[in-house]
Design a protein around this motif. Structure first.
Motif, PDB file in Angstrom:
ATOM      1  N   UNK A   1     -32.079  15.373 -48.344  1.00  0.00           N
ATOM      2  CA  UNK A   1     -30.927  16.133 -48.839  1.00  0.00           C
ATOM      3  C   UNK A   1     -29.836  15.129 -49.177  1.00  0.00           C
ATOM      4  N   UNK A   2     -29.859  14.657 -50.421  1.00  0.00           N
ATOM      5  CA  UNK A   2     -29.030  13.530 -50.825  1.00  0.00           C
ATOM      6  C   UNK A   2     -27.562  13.904 -51.024  1.00  0.00           C
ATOM      7  N   UNK A   3     -27.328  15.078 -51.590  1.00  0.00           N
ATOM      8  CA  UNK A   3     -25.941  15.452 -51.888  1.00  0.00           C
ATOM      9  C   UNK A   3     -25.773  16.937 -52.113  1.00  0.00           C
ATOM     10  N   UNK A   4     -24.530  17.322 -52.326  1.00  0.00           N
ATOM     11  CA  UNK A   4     -24.222  18.719 -52.626  1.00  0.00           C
ATOM     12  C   UNK A   4     -23.010  18.748 -53.537  1.00  0.00           C
ATOM     13  N   UNK A   5     -22.979  19.687 -54.460  1.00  0.00           N
ATOM     14  CA  UNK A   5     -21.744  19.879 -55.220  1.00  0.00           C
ATOM     15  C   UNK A   5     -20.908  20.876 -54.419  1.00  0.00           C
ATOM     16  N   UNK A   6     -19.819  20.372 -53.868  1.00  0.00           N
ATOM     17  CA  UNK A   6     -18.973  21.213 -53.022  1.00  0.00           C
ATOM     18  C   UNK A   6     -18.179  22.176 -53.905  1.00  0.00           C
ATOM     19  N   UNK A   7     -18.268  23.458 -53.568  1.00  0.00           N
ATOM     20  CA  UNK A   7     -17.474  24.452 -54.277  1.00  0.00           C
ATOM     21  C   UNK A   7     -16.422  24.963 -53.292  1.00  0.00           C
ATOM     22  N   UNK A   8     -15.543  25.859 -53.736  1.00  0.00           N
ATOM     23  CA  UNK A   8     -14.371  26.146 -52.898  1.00  0.00           C
ATOM     24  C   UNK A   8     -14.376  27.520 -52.218  1.00  0.00           C
ATOM     25  N   UNK A   9     -14.760  27.563 -50.931  1.00  0.00           N
ATOM     26  CA  UNK A   9     -14.677  28.831 -50.209  1.00  0.00           C
ATOM     27  C   UNK A   9     -13.214  29.247 -50.028  1.00  0.00           C
ATOM     28  N   UNK A  10     -12.321  28.264 -50.142  1.00  0.00           N
ATOM     29  CA  UNK A  10     -10.883  28.566 -50.024  1.00  0.00           C
ATOM     30  C   UNK A  10     -10.440  29.442 -51.201  1.00  0.00           C
ATOM     31  N   UNK A  11     -10.811  29.024 -52.408  1.00  0.00           N
ATOM     32  CA  UNK A  11     -10.439  29.831 -53.568  1.00  0.00           C
ATOM     33  C   UNK A  11     -11.172  31.172 -53.544  1.00  0.00           C
ATOM     34  N   UNK A  12     -12.476  31.138 -53.222  1.00  0.00           N
ATOM     35  CA  UNK A  12     -13.268  32.366 -53.292  1.00  0.00           C
ATOM     36  C   UNK A  12     -12.924  33.349 -52.164  1.00  0.00           C
ATOM     37  N   UNK A  13     -12.418  32.843 -51.051  1.00  0.00           N
ATOM     38  CA  UNK A  13     -12.077  33.729 -49.932  1.00  0.00           C
ATOM     39  C   UNK A  13     -10.589  34.054 -49.867  1.00  0.00           C
ATOM     40  N   UNK A  14      -9.776  32.993 -49.878  1.00  0.00           N
ATOM     41  CA  UNK A  14      -8.335  33.180 -49.687  1.00  0.00           C
ATOM     42  C   UNK A  14      -7.660  33.691 -50.962  1.00  0.00           C
ATOM     43  N   UNK A  15      -8.015  33.059 -52.078  1.00  0.00           N
ATOM     44  CA  UNK A  15      -7.343  33.427 -53.337  1.00  0.00           C
ATOM     45  C   UNK A  15      -7.731  34.841 -53.787  1.00  0.00           C
ATOM     46  N   UNK A  16      -9.026  35.179 -53.660  1.00  0.00           N
ATOM     47  CA  UNK A  16      -9.432  36.539 -54.062  1.00  0.00           C
ATOM     48  C   UNK A  16      -8.696  37.579 -53.211  1.00  0.00           C
ATOM     49  N   UNK A  17      -8.596  37.308 -51.892  1.00  0.00           N
ATOM     50  CA  UNK A  17      -7.923  38.273 -51.009  1.00  0.00           C
ATOM     51  C   UNK A  17      -6.454  38.396 -51.359  1.00  0.00           C
ATOM     52  N   UNK A  18      -5.823  37.255 -51.663  1.00  0.00           N
ATOM     53  CA  UNK A  18      -4.406  37.280 -52.028  1.00  0.00           C
ATOM     54  C   UNK A  18      -4.218  38.034 -53.349  1.00  0.00           C
ATOM     55  N   UNK A  19      -5.153  37.846 -54.279  1.00  0.00           N
ATOM     56  CA  UNK A  19      -5.065  38.557 -55.567  1.00  0.00           C
ATOM     57  C   UNK A  19      -5.185  40.067 -55.351  1.00  0.00           C
ATOM     58  N   UNK A  20      -6.111  40.453 -54.468  1.00  0.00           N
ATOM     59  CA  UNK A  20      -6.295  41.879 -54.178  1.00  0.00           C
ATOM     60  C   UNK A  20      -5.038  42.447 -53.515  1.00  0.00           C
ATOM     61  N   UNK A  21      -4.445  41.668 -52.638  1.00  0.00           N
ATOM     62  CA  UNK A  21      -3.224  42.112 -51.950  1.00  0.00           C
ATOM     63  C   UNK A  21      -2.094  42.360 -52.957  1.00  0.00           C
ATOM     64  N   UNK A  22      -1.959  41.428 -53.903  1.00  0.00           N
ATOM     65  CA  UNK A  22      -0.914  41.568 -54.926  1.00  0.00           C
ATOM     66  C   UNK A  22      -1.183  42.793 -55.803  1.00  0.00           C
ATOM     67  N   UNK A  23      -2.456  43.023 -56.076  1.00  0.00           N
ATOM     68  CA  UNK A  23      -2.838  44.183 -56.895  1.00  0.00           C
ATOM     69  C   UNK A  23      -2.422  45.480 -56.179  1.00  0.00           C
ATOM     70  N   UNK A  24      -2.714  45.527 -54.882  1.00  0.00           N
ATOM     71  CA  UNK A  24      -2.408  46.734 -54.106  1.00  0.00           C
ATOM     72  C   UNK A  24      -0.893  46.934 -53.942  1.00  0.00           C
TER      73      UNK A  24
END
Ligand code: FCA
Length: 335
Positions: free
Chosen positions: A278-301
């Motif tokens: 397992x040589x490497x991984x392309x790190x993606x962002x759980x911060x954007x996918x978890x925190x930002x989506x929730x914040x966007x939903x909060x603003x929508x509501x």
């Protein structure tokens, strides 16, 4: 004078509240409840998404309801359950994108706002449902980063490409998976890798065990290769291929697997005392996918402002040597 300013401010506040509407004001007063449904709660990526969604909940002061929903029935009952709990909206990574029209109809019937994450819903003809706000990864480009990373490592090791087999762990029913592995394949071929050496290994489910089984078949059918490389839709897929190759004696010096994700599945691998395939991984962002989506939903509501229809996030290639620096650059805490 001071009184005049006060009255002006009061008038402005009243106008602002009127614009929000009665229901929103009640919600702004701390009753916001948001569901976060994920298809595979046991997968570290989804646990990270939930962790970051919790951070948004704490910061904004809403209640987060985390629900594991691995099947269509679970999704449908979870949505009803959220409505019964008086939630106002939810974010979902669906177990099957074809549930799209059903999920949209159910959310509407229950009067819940809906946003998707990771896996985008499709309609009856397989086209993305563009009316539902979505945050996903830029799948094809991230796949290309995987393929380029593998090609660079093949060259660095001086392997003759004709002696290298590539295990392409596929999951074609999921568009983001198709795009990721297609990007990797295209990048490898563009780097001069022979197309005939790329072996599709379809997995029945997106977990390590199913990838292991799929990769084993590819390995058994192709004993002619001296070295192997592997890619797939996520770290679990590549770990399955790496474990299968190990079982046949292809260890770190004869196997280059690059995953996508960068959560604990990958980090644990890098923490092992000796390198693995397992040589490497392309790190993606759980911060954007978890925190930002929730914040966007909060603003929508609370403010009636709908999230962007489509947000595609990027990733960065990390190996055992630079994983901490890359995580830091992506705003992810040390682990
Ligand atoms: C899909 C995959 C997950 C993760 C996510 C971003 O849902 O199944 O492993 O890669 O996309």
């Amino acid at each position: 004078m001071q009184r005049r300013i006060f009255l002006t401010l009061m008038a402005a506040a009243v106008t602002a509240s009127a614009a929000l509407g009665g229901a929103s004001i009640a919600q702004a007063a701390d009753q916001v409840k948001i569901g976060f449904l994920v298809k595979q709660p046991e997968e570290p990526w989804f646990q990270d998404e939930w962790k970051f969604a919790e951070i948004a909940a704490k910061e904004k002061g809403f209640t987060l309801v985390k629900i594991g929903a691995p099947s269509g029935e679970k999704v449908m009952s979870a949505i009803d359950n959220l409505a019964a709990q008086k939630a106002q909206g939810f974010i979902i990574c669906t177990p099957d994108v074809k549930l799209g029209p059903g999920i949209v109809a159910k959310a509407k019937a229950d009067n819940l706002k809906l946003m998707t994450v990771d896996d985008r819903l499709v309609d009856g003809s397989g086209k993305p449902i563009e009316s539902v706000p979505h945050m996903g990864i830029s799948a094809y480009n991230i796949g290309k980063q995987v393929g380029e990373g593998i090609a660079a490592e093949i060259k660095k090791r001086g392997w003759d490409m004709k002696d290298v087999g590539a295990i392409d762990v596929t999951y074609e029913q999921l568009p983001t998976a198709h795009d990721r592995t297609t990007g990797a394949t295209d990048a490898l071929v563009a780097a001069g890798f022979p197309k005939a050496n790329i072996i599709a290994a379809p997995q029945a489910k997106t977990d390590t065990e199913n990838a292991f089984n799929a990769a084993n078949i590819a390995l058994t059918k192709n004993p002619q290769y001296k070295h192997w490389v592997a890619y797939g839709l996520n770290d679990e897929a590549v770990l399955g291929a790496v474990r299968a190759a190990e079982g046949r004696g292809f260890k770190a010096d004869n196997m280059v697997g690059i995953g996508i994700g960068g959560a604990d599945s990958a980090l644990n691998e890098f923490k092992k005392p000796e390198p693995t395939g397992f040589f490497g991984t392309v790190i993606i962002s759980p911060k954007r996918h978890g925190e930002e989506t929730s914040a966007l939903m909060y603003t929508w509501i609370t403010q009636g402002k709908e999230p962007p229809k489509l947000t595609l996030t990027s990733g960065m290639l990390a190996t055992r040597d630079n994983v901490s620096q890359v995580r830091e650059q992506m705003g992810l805490a040390a682990k």
